[in-house]
Design an enzyme around this catalytic site. Structure first.
Site, PDB file in Angstrom:
ATOM      1  N   GLN A 252      16.699  52.451  13.255  1.00 38.23           N
ATOM      2  CA  GLN A 252      16.378  53.496  14.235  1.00 38.23           C
ATOM      3  C   GLN A 252      17.622  54.179  14.785  1.00 38.23           C
ATOM      4  O   GLN A 252      17.651  54.634  15.932  1.00 38.23           O
ATOM      5  CB  GLN A 252      15.492  52.930  15.347  1.00 38.23           C
ATOM      6  CG  GLN A 252      14.111  52.537  14.851  1.00 38.23           C
ATOM      7  CD  GLN A 252      13.442  53.635  14.015  1.00 38.23           C
ATOM      8  OE1 GLN A 252      13.610  54.831  14.286  1.00 38.23           O
ATOM      9  NE2 GLN A 252      12.700  53.251  12.986  1.00 38.23           N
ATOM     10  N   SER A 253      18.646  54.287  13.963  1.00 34.35           N
ATOM     11  CA  SER A 253      19.896  54.892  14.403  1.00 34.35           C
ATOM     12  C   SER A 253      19.838  56.421  14.375  1.00 34.35           C
ATOM     13  O   SER A 253      19.594  57.025  13.330  1.00 34.35           O
ATOM     14  CB  SER A 253      21.015  54.406  13.480  1.00 34.35           C
ATOM     15  OG  SER A 253      22.133  55.247  13.589  1.00 34.35           O
ATOM     16  N   ASN A 254      20.117  57.029  15.521  1.00 34.36           N
ATOM     17  CA  ASN A 254      20.243  58.490  15.581  1.00 34.36           C
ATOM     18  C   ASN A 254      21.482  58.945  14.805  1.00 34.36           C
ATOM     19  O   ASN A 254      21.501  60.007  14.186  1.00 34.36           O
ATOM     20  CB  ASN A 254      20.384  58.949  17.036  1.00 34.36           C
ATOM     21  CG  ASN A 254      19.189  58.528  17.871  1.00 34.36           C
ATOM     22  OD1 ASN A 254      18.054  58.702  17.447  1.00 34.36           O
ATOM     23  ND2 ASN A 254      19.446  57.967  19.042  1.00 34.36           N
TER      24      ASN A 254
ATOM     25  N   ALA B 240      22.831  57.543  12.131  1.00 34.64           N
ATOM     26  CA  ALA B 240      22.558  57.575  10.689  1.00 34.64           C
ATOM     27  C   ALA B 240      21.696  58.787  10.332  1.00 34.64           C
ATOM     28  O   ALA B 240      21.959  59.492   9.344  1.00 34.64           O
ATOM     29  CB  ALA B 240      21.880  56.280  10.256  1.00 34.64           C
TER      30      ALA B 240
END
Ligand SMILES: *Cc1c(COP(=O)(O)O)cnc(C)c1O
Length: 356
Positions: free
Chosen positions: A93-95, A97
């Site tokens: 859930q990385s913004n 990435a």
């Protein structure tokens, strides 16, 4: 109270940051709006500060967020170094990435994500879904052990070199770390200009902590602005966040040859809104998410902005701001995350509301 000595004008600061290579990606300026109904929900106006929100969730690229501003400087650095491939390491859930994948697509680069396992790997939702749609190359790390991640990164870099590519390893690049701080020096100038037009000035800025808050605090000090930055940790102790922020701010100050350095006295870091740890919801954060949505139609994400807003709300309720204060909340984005936390959010709403 923040420092009131101006050591540079806004124009001079903009000129200084303007010496860095930059590509234009973000939809700027983002809106700056008032939140009167959230303010009213927190108590009588005589006791609640005036509230504004800077809509950096609306920076434009692939669901937006603060990191679109950062990428204007980081991508320019990637291109200047002749790289054709970026590598990031992060969770599903990385913004970070998601936005590196988006910008890679936009500039014809390749983005690799060395993906650290987390509870939000399944079902494929939110940021991870967008990573797949935008063509990220995903390498699954078997654990979050730093040594294992380092090994994956070393192997990938070696493989890319052998294939004639020029990789840019985001976690290892020195400039990359402070791209966000440089970008938020300009965001601060943008905010001050918008407040001038509204005839308002802010005494406090609240935002989820990181490289961006370091930029806002540094700009405030350089410009002698009237605001104090409250960096709300969403994972990590006050001591750690403070040390990181000073490191980012002062590396940027050195790079840009600014006349001041940031000290611990210049910022306030809050670590009482993290809850269990990064990525795990808090009751206060979910309440902030619900209240902001139901008073302003403004959506927050449960991992960053809802926790930061829970800090703002708690401080208003405890009377930590004075009458006459004006508080600006910086909405840093993260919206796709909201969809990956549907279960936790629905549970906090007390299940499905029925009208029949
Ligand atoms: C990454 C992020 C932050 C904070 O970290 P920075 O180093 O300032 O980028 C805050 N909010 C959101 C939504 C983020 O994705």
């Amino acid at each position: 109270m923040a420092t009131t000595i101006e050591t540079m004008t806004r124009d001079a600061l903009v000129e200084r940051v303007g010496r860095l290579p930059r590509v234009r990606i973000a939809a700027l300026p983002t809106p700056l709006e008032e939140m009167p109904r959230l303010r009213a929900a927190l108590g009588p106006d005589s006791s609640s500060p005036r509230l504004f929100v800077k809509r950096d969730d609306l920076t434009g690229l692939a669901f937006g967020g603060n990191k679109v501003r950062h990428l204007e400087f980081r991508v320019a650095d990637v291109l200047a170094k002749g790289a054709d491939t970026m590598i990031v390491t992060n969770v599903a859930q990385s913004n970070h990435a998601r936005l590196h994948t988006a910008v890679a697509a936009k500039f014809g680069l390749t983005n690799y994500i060395i993906k650290i396992p987390s509870k939000k790997d399944q079902p494929i939702q939110g940021n991870l879904l967008l990573d797949h749609i935008m063509g990220a190359r995903i390498i699954e790390a078997e654990s979050d052990d730093p040594a294992a991640i380092t090994r994956h990164l070393d192997d990938l870099i070696a493989r890319l070199h052998a294939d004639g590519h020029v990789p840019y390893a985001v976690p290892r690049d020195q400039f990359s770390k402070i791209a966000g701080t440089c970008a938020y020096l300009l965001a601060a100038v943008e905010i001050l200009g918008q407040l001038d037009i509204l005839g308002a000035s802010v005494t406090h800025i609240v935002m989820a902590s990181g490289t961006s808050t370091a930029g806002l605090a540094l700009a405030g000090k350089v410009l002698g602005a009237s605001y104090r930055v409250h960096a709300v940790s969403v994972g990590g102790s006050r001591e750690m966040i403070e040390a990181q922020m000073l490191g980012y701010a002062n590396s940027a100050a050195e790079l840009l040859d600014l006349p001041v350095r940031l000290t611990a006295a210049d910022v306030t870091v809050h670590d009482d809104y993290v809850g269990e740890r990064y990525g795990v919801v808090t009751a206060a954060g979910l309440e902030a998410l619900r209240l902001t949505a139901r008073t302003e139609g403004l959506i927050l994400d449960p991992v960053y902005t809802a926790k930061a807003m829970s800090g703002l709300i708690d401080r208003v309720r405890r009377g930590a701001f004075k009458a006459g204060d004006t508080v600006l909340f910086v909405h840093s984005g993260g919206l796709p995350i909201t969809f990956a936390y549907g279960e936790e959010i629905m549970e906090s709403l007390g299940g499905i509301a029925r009208s029949d």
